[in-house]
Scaffold this motif. Structure first.
Motif: not given
Length: 406
Positions: A214-221, A227-229, A254-256, A276-282
């Protein structure tokens, strides 16, 4: 809603001003030339000129970069919050003062008119509120959320029970998501700090990771993509993928990260995180998906994020190609996520100069999640640009423009 919730001064702001004009106004207040702003924002002067003239839409990345360069909140550049012209159209904003008040209670419990509901009752109410969030029903969510926040605050102060803290954390997260979507970034920052405290008391190993998300998403906004990454990478490295829920949390991080990297212009990093996120979902068996945190970590959402990564990278051709493999009728994602995908594809088709398809996707977005679409800065930019490029504005576009009060 009281008679004091609606502020007519805020509601009657200049709706004719587009994002480019706001960028020009802020730039001039900082005594910057277009060249000077372009240098500070690390973009070309021609891009600044085209956006300021209204001939090119402002992307979220550009808005954030300009906001950082001019030391203002991106919401100011976007013209947020988008206030209504009367109490009915402004109803979602009238809920914000009550949410602020409910979040202000920290060391002293609010005084309720009646005893708080039981934790079982409040848990059921939160399930209902989460459904409103997934449907992007901002008004209904905002109207009911303050009472739940206050009652859970009383519960945690009286019992200090981990379950009460977990439920409070969930309610706070709903408040943060709503605040961020409506452009109340100061309130979203308050929520991040509140969720950090509740996560520590909730005895849930995943919640501290989600607070970082959540903190990273706000930083992205706010435009702090690097920093978010970095924050997301560090957090993902702490997740033990020893069960399906942990894997869902890992994949969502990883999606974010993919979106953050794309907005930072890091092409290879963006696609690596998405892979990486796609592999995790699978790896998560569909029968084991519980999604207790509403992360929607599944192959369908990963595919949609692939299109979003391409859009954030400015690669409309890639986004359109990837979209051909997305079947929204089959994918298990919320209305809000579906609408956001339609919005992304509207942007992609706009850049590809296929204005008919762009309008079709915008209409689909608004039909799926009307409140999210009408309050989304990119949606408003896309509609403005579509109106601009049409010599004779099609009636469906004119109706959409009117509903957005543009």
């Amino acid at each position: 809603m009281t008679g004091h919730d609606w502020n007519p001064d805020l509601a009657h702001t200049d709706r004719s001003e587009h994002t480019g004009q706001r960028i020009a106004r802020v730039r001039k207040l900082r005594n910057l030339s277009q060249e000077g702003l372009a240098t500070l924002a690390n973009v070309s002067r021609s891009l600044i000129a085209k956006v300021e003239s209204g001939s090119k839409p402002a992307t979220p990345s550009l808005v954030a970069a300009v906001a950082r360069a001019c030391s203002v909140d991106p919401a100011e550049i976007n013209g947020q919050p988008y206030r209504g012209t009367d109490k009915r159209s402004d109803a979602v904003h009238a809920t914000i003062p009550a949410i602020r008040m409910a979040l202000a209670y920290v060391d002293v419990a609010p005084e309720l008119d009646m005893p708080p509901r039981t934790l079982d009752e409040l848990a059921l109410e939160l399930v209902r509120l989460q459904k409103f969030q997934k449907a992007a029903s901002h008004i209904r969510l905002g109207a009911l959320l303050p009472a739940v926040l206050e009652e859970l605050t009383v519960q945690v102060m009286e019992s200090d029970a981990p379950r009460a803290w977990r439920l409070l954390n969930r309610a706070q997260s709903l408040a943060g998501s709503l605040a961020r979507r409506l452009g109340y970034h100061d309130l979203a920052q308050v929520v991040v700090e509140r969720t950090s405290v509740s996560a520590q008391r909730a005895e849930d190993p995943h919640l501290p990771h989600l607070v970082s998300l959540g903190r990273a998403r706000l930083l992205m906004t706010l435009g702090s993509w690097d920093v978010a990454l970095k924050m997301i990478k560090q957090t993902a490295g702490k997740v033990d993928q020893d069960n399906p829920v942990s894997t869902e949390v890992f994949g969502s991080l990883h999606l974010s990260a993919a979106i953050a990297a794309a907005r930072a212009g890091k092409v290879s990093d963006a696609w690596e995180h998405h892979g990486t996120a796609t592999e995790a979902a699978a790896r998560v068996n569909p029968r084991d998906r519980r999604d207790p945190y509403g992360l929607q970590m599944n192959p369908g959402n990963a595919a949609i994020h692939g299109c979003a990564v391409a859009v954030e990278l400015g690669d409309s051709d890639q986004a359109i190609r990837l979209d051909q493999g997305v079947d929204l009728a089959r994918e298990k994602v919320t209305d809000e996520r579906r609408a956001h995908h339609e919005l992304d594809m509207a942007r992609a088709h706009l850049w590809a100069n296929d204005h008919d398809k762009a309008l079709k996707r915008m209409i689909a977005a608004e039909r799926t999640a009307p409140q999210m679409t009408r309050f989304h800065p990119s949606a408003r930019e896309t509609v403005r640009q579509l109106v601009r490029v049409h010599r004779r504005v099609p009636e469906p576009l004119r109706v959409l423009e009117n509903r957005m009060s543009l």
